[in-house]
Design an enzyme around this catalytic site. Structure first.
Site, PDB file in Angstrom:
ATOM      1  N   THR A  12       0.802  -1.220   0.000  1.00  0.00           N
ATOM      2  CA  THR A  12       0.000   0.000   0.000  1.00  0.00           C
ATOM      3  C   THR A  12       0.837   1.273   0.000  1.00  0.00           C
ATOM      4  O   THR A  12       0.302   2.349  -0.285  1.00  0.00           O
ATOM      5  CB  THR A  12      -0.921   0.048   1.244  1.00  0.00           C
ATOM      6  OG1 THR A  12      -0.116   0.015   2.436  1.00  0.00           O
ATOM      7  CG2 THR A  12      -1.888  -1.137   1.252  1.00  0.00           C
ATOM      8  N   ASP A 102      11.578  -7.804   1.892  1.00  0.00           N
ATOM      9  CA  ASP A 102      11.797  -6.773   2.910  1.00  0.00           C
ATOM     10  C   ASP A 102      12.294  -7.385   4.215  1.00  0.00           C
ATOM     11  O   ASP A 102      13.191  -6.839   4.873  1.00  0.00           O
ATOM     12  CB  ASP A 102      10.533  -5.936   3.135  1.00  0.00           C
ATOM     13  CG  ASP A 102       9.297  -6.775   3.428  1.00  0.00           C
ATOM     14  OD1 ASP A 102       9.315  -8.018   3.228  1.00  0.00           O
ATOM     15  OD2 ASP A 102       8.276  -6.191   3.842  1.00  0.00           O
TER      16      ASP A 102
END
Length: 250
Positions: A12, A102
């Site tokens: 997002t 990540d």
């Protein structure tokens, strides 16, 4: 002296920074769909030598973003992917590529800061907790909904949990619906990290926090730890620089 654009692209939200001659000269972030925020990044610097990305977004968004970056700077973007082994860090997954890049890069960045056993807590849309042994072996981890996801679940699935108050996250019992929700989420997040550390046993790992809510969660936990908000970028830079130097494909 080279200039690199580095990006951490989530589902997002995207964070970015520009490094020139070892110094950060610009940084920012934008939600997907925020064209003004994205344009600010595209016009943050006139030229770059490298574009390095850590992305957990879908293939369509990656393709669109790569096209924009290529068009803006005439540089081919490089996307980090999660390998089985790199720089002494060993992935625990049977299918290494299924680990979010990540998480991998944050562990890589933390390991570069500390040679011993570590625990990396990334408090973002999701709360991830990862343990790495002193020898670089990923011991495993946890993925938990972050504060915003927890709150959204309550609001979506209950009719009477509604509030407009802007209440901070804290640990004492709440005396209003807003406080009960926010404090309950804080207890859940702190409790998750506490149990994970208890489960980890000894020797106690050195604790690193990153992510948008990392500093808040670290303060709530009240335990000795390092706040290192750029861990993903640090791991990305290490991995990309190594690939560039060797010409290898990971």
């Amino acid at each position: 002296m080279t200039t690199s654009l580095q990006m951490d692209v989530g589902n997002t939200y995207a964070k970015w920074r520009v490094r020139h001659a070892g110094e950060i000269i610009a940084r920012g972030g934008y939600a997907h769909g925020d064209n003004a925020g994205r344009e600010a990044m595209l016009h943050s610097v006139t030229g770059v030598d490298h574009i390095w990305l850590a992305s957990v977004a879908g293939a369509e968004l990656e393709h669109e973003l790569a096209g924009l970056l290529r068009q803006q700077w005439r540089v081919e973007p490089w996307f980090a992917r999660t390998p089985a082994v790199f720089a002494g860090l060993t992935n625990s997954y049977a299918e290494p590529e299924r680990m979010g890049v990540d998480r991998w890069l944050a562990m890589l960045g933390a390991r570069a800061r500390c040679g011993g056993r570590i625990c990396v807590v990334d408090a973002g849309s999701a709360l991830t907790i990862d343990l790495v042994a002193a020898d670089g072996r990923h011991e495993g981890g946890y993925i938990i909904p972050g504060p915003a996801l927890m709150e959204r679940a309550l609001l979506l699935d209950t009719d009477r949990v509604r509030f407009d108050d802007d209440v901070a996250y804290a640990l004492p019992p709440g005396t209003s619906t807003a406080a009960a929700v926010r404090h309950g989420i804080a207890v859940a997040q702190v409790g998750a990290v506490t149990v994970a550390l208890r489960q980890a046993g000894n020797p106690a790992p050195r604790l690193f926090f990153c992510g948008g809510a990392g500093k808040t969660l670290m303060a709530l936990l009240g335990q000795d730890a390092d706040h290192a908000p750029d861990l993903v970028f640090e791991g990305l830079e290490l991995m990309a620089a190594s690939v560039a130097a060797s010409g290898a494909q990971i």
